[in-house]
Write a protein that holds these residues in place. Structure first.
Motif, short mmCIF file in Angstrom:
data_model
loop_
_atom_site.label_atom_id
_atom_site.label_comp_id
_atom_site.label_asym_id
_atom_site.label_seq_id
_atom_site.Cartn_x
_atom_site.Cartn_y
_atom_site.Cartn_z
N ILE A 202 1.25 1.25 -10.78
CA ILE A 202 0.04 1.34 -10.24
C ILE A 202 -1.04 0.48 -10.61
O ILE A 202 -2.07 0.11 -10.15
N TYR A 203 -0.92 0.09 -12.03
CA TYR A 203 -1.83 -0.97 -12.56
C TYR A 203 -1.74 -2.12 -11.75
O TYR A 203 -2.86 -2.97 -11.24
N PHE B 264 2.16 1.67 -3.42
CA PHE B 264 1.08 2.44 -4.33
C PHE B 264 0.89 3.81 -4.07
O PHE B 264 0.90 4.52 -5.20
N ILE C 52 -4.38 -4.44 -4.17
CA ILE C 52 -4.87 -3.47 -3.09
C ILE C 52 -6.27 -3.34 -3.27
O ILE C 52 -6.97 -3.61 -2.30
N CYS C 53 -6.77 -2.86 -4.39
CA CYS C 53 -8.21 -2.66 -4.57
C CYS C 53 -9.12 -3.83 -4.83
O CYS C 53 -9.49 -4.27 -5.97
N ARG C 54 -9.54 -4.66 -3.76
CA ARG C 54 -10.27 -5.85 -3.95
C ARG C 54 -11.22 -6.03 -2.97
O ARG C 54 -11.00 -5.73 -2.06
N GLU D 99 -0.40 -2.88 -8.72
CA GLU D 99 -0.67 -2.79 -7.37
C GLU D 99 -2.05 -2.58 -6.99
O GLU D 99 -2.62 -2.78 -5.86
N SER D 100 -2.71 -1.98 -7.84
CA SER D 100 -4.31 -1.81 -7.53
C SER D 100 -4.97 -3.17 -7.92
O SER D 100 -5.89 -3.40 -6.98
N LYS D 101 -4.39 -4.19 -8.39
CA LYS D 101 -5.00 -5.52 -8.44
C LYS D 101 -4.58 -6.18 -7.05
O LYS D 101 -5.36 -7.20 -6.73
N ILE E 107 1.82 6.53 -6.97
CA ILE E 107 0.82 7.68 -7.40
C ILE E 107 1.55 8.93 -7.40
O ILE E 107 1.45 9.70 -8.34
N LYS F 113 0.66 -1.28 0.13
CA LYS F 113 -0.24 -0.01 0.02
C LYS F 113 0.86 1.25 0.01
O LYS F 113 0.56 2.42 -0.84
#
Length: 195
Positions: free
Chosen positions: A171-172, A111, A178-180, A174-176, A115, A108
């Motif tokens: 970012i792409y 990430f 973290i953002c779940r 790491e979003s997979k 950004i 995180k």
């Protein structure tokens, strides 16, 4: 009534049951069954975070070295867009650490730093193009020095462009990780019975 928990495909457990007709005492449940767990951190590792983190670290070091050279030879105003590129080094270290160990707070933090690195690389390119080159204390070789400084600034802009691309890729991926949706989910259990 609505279900508060619903199964998703993060964990799929398949249990093959024996045939009820051929069943002996205590043999309905198998000793072994399969469990497939789709870990989002393993999806993040497909993005090669260790290699991309090392590339970020290298880009940050190169930009600071070249920018310091230009600043000491031409004018200290070039440090405005080169010294904050230490952020690239910090995000490279964090990305490498996130690829090395599955600790979610590190992922995180990486990430967040990526950004910020994305926006700083855009700002560094803009500042690099706006800061004026003006060799003031040189004699006859003004045109040579001017073209050398322009070339070094182009190299800095290209390196910041590479950092922009690396930050977007990271970012792409790491979003997979973290953002779940991980709340209110249960494993999907499939029971197969032999006939």
């Amino acid at each position: 009534m609505r279900y508060t928990f619903k199964p998703d495909d993060c964990m799929v457990i398949s249990i093959p049951l024996g045939s009820i007709r051929n069943m002996r005492e205590g043999q309905l449940m198998p000793e072994k069954f399969t469990c497939v767990f789709k870990d989002s951190y393993k999806v993040f590792l497909r993005g090669r975070p260790k290699e991309l983190g090392a590339a970020q670290l290298s880009i940050g070091a190169f930009v600071i070295c070249i920018g310091s050279l230009v600043a000491f030879e031409d004018h200290p105003s070039h440090l405005i867009y080169t010294l904050p590129c230490a952020l690239f080094i910090a995000s490279g270290i964090l990305t490498f650490a996130a690829g090395r160990s599955p600790i979610m707070p590190v992922v995180k933090l990486s990430f967040i730093f990526n950004i910020i690195s994305l926006f700083w690389s855009i700002a560094a390119i803009a500042l690099c193009l706006l800061v004026d080159i003006g060799p003031k204390q040189y004699g006859d070789d003004i045109s040579k020095l001017h073209s050398m400084f322009v070339g070094l600034r182009v190299v800095i802009c290209v390196l910041c462009g590479f950092e922009l691309i690396l930050a977007l890729i990271l970012i792409y991926w790491e979003s997979k990780a973290i953002c779940r949706p991980h709340f209110n989910t249960l494993p999907l259990i499939t029971i197969k019975q032999d006939v």
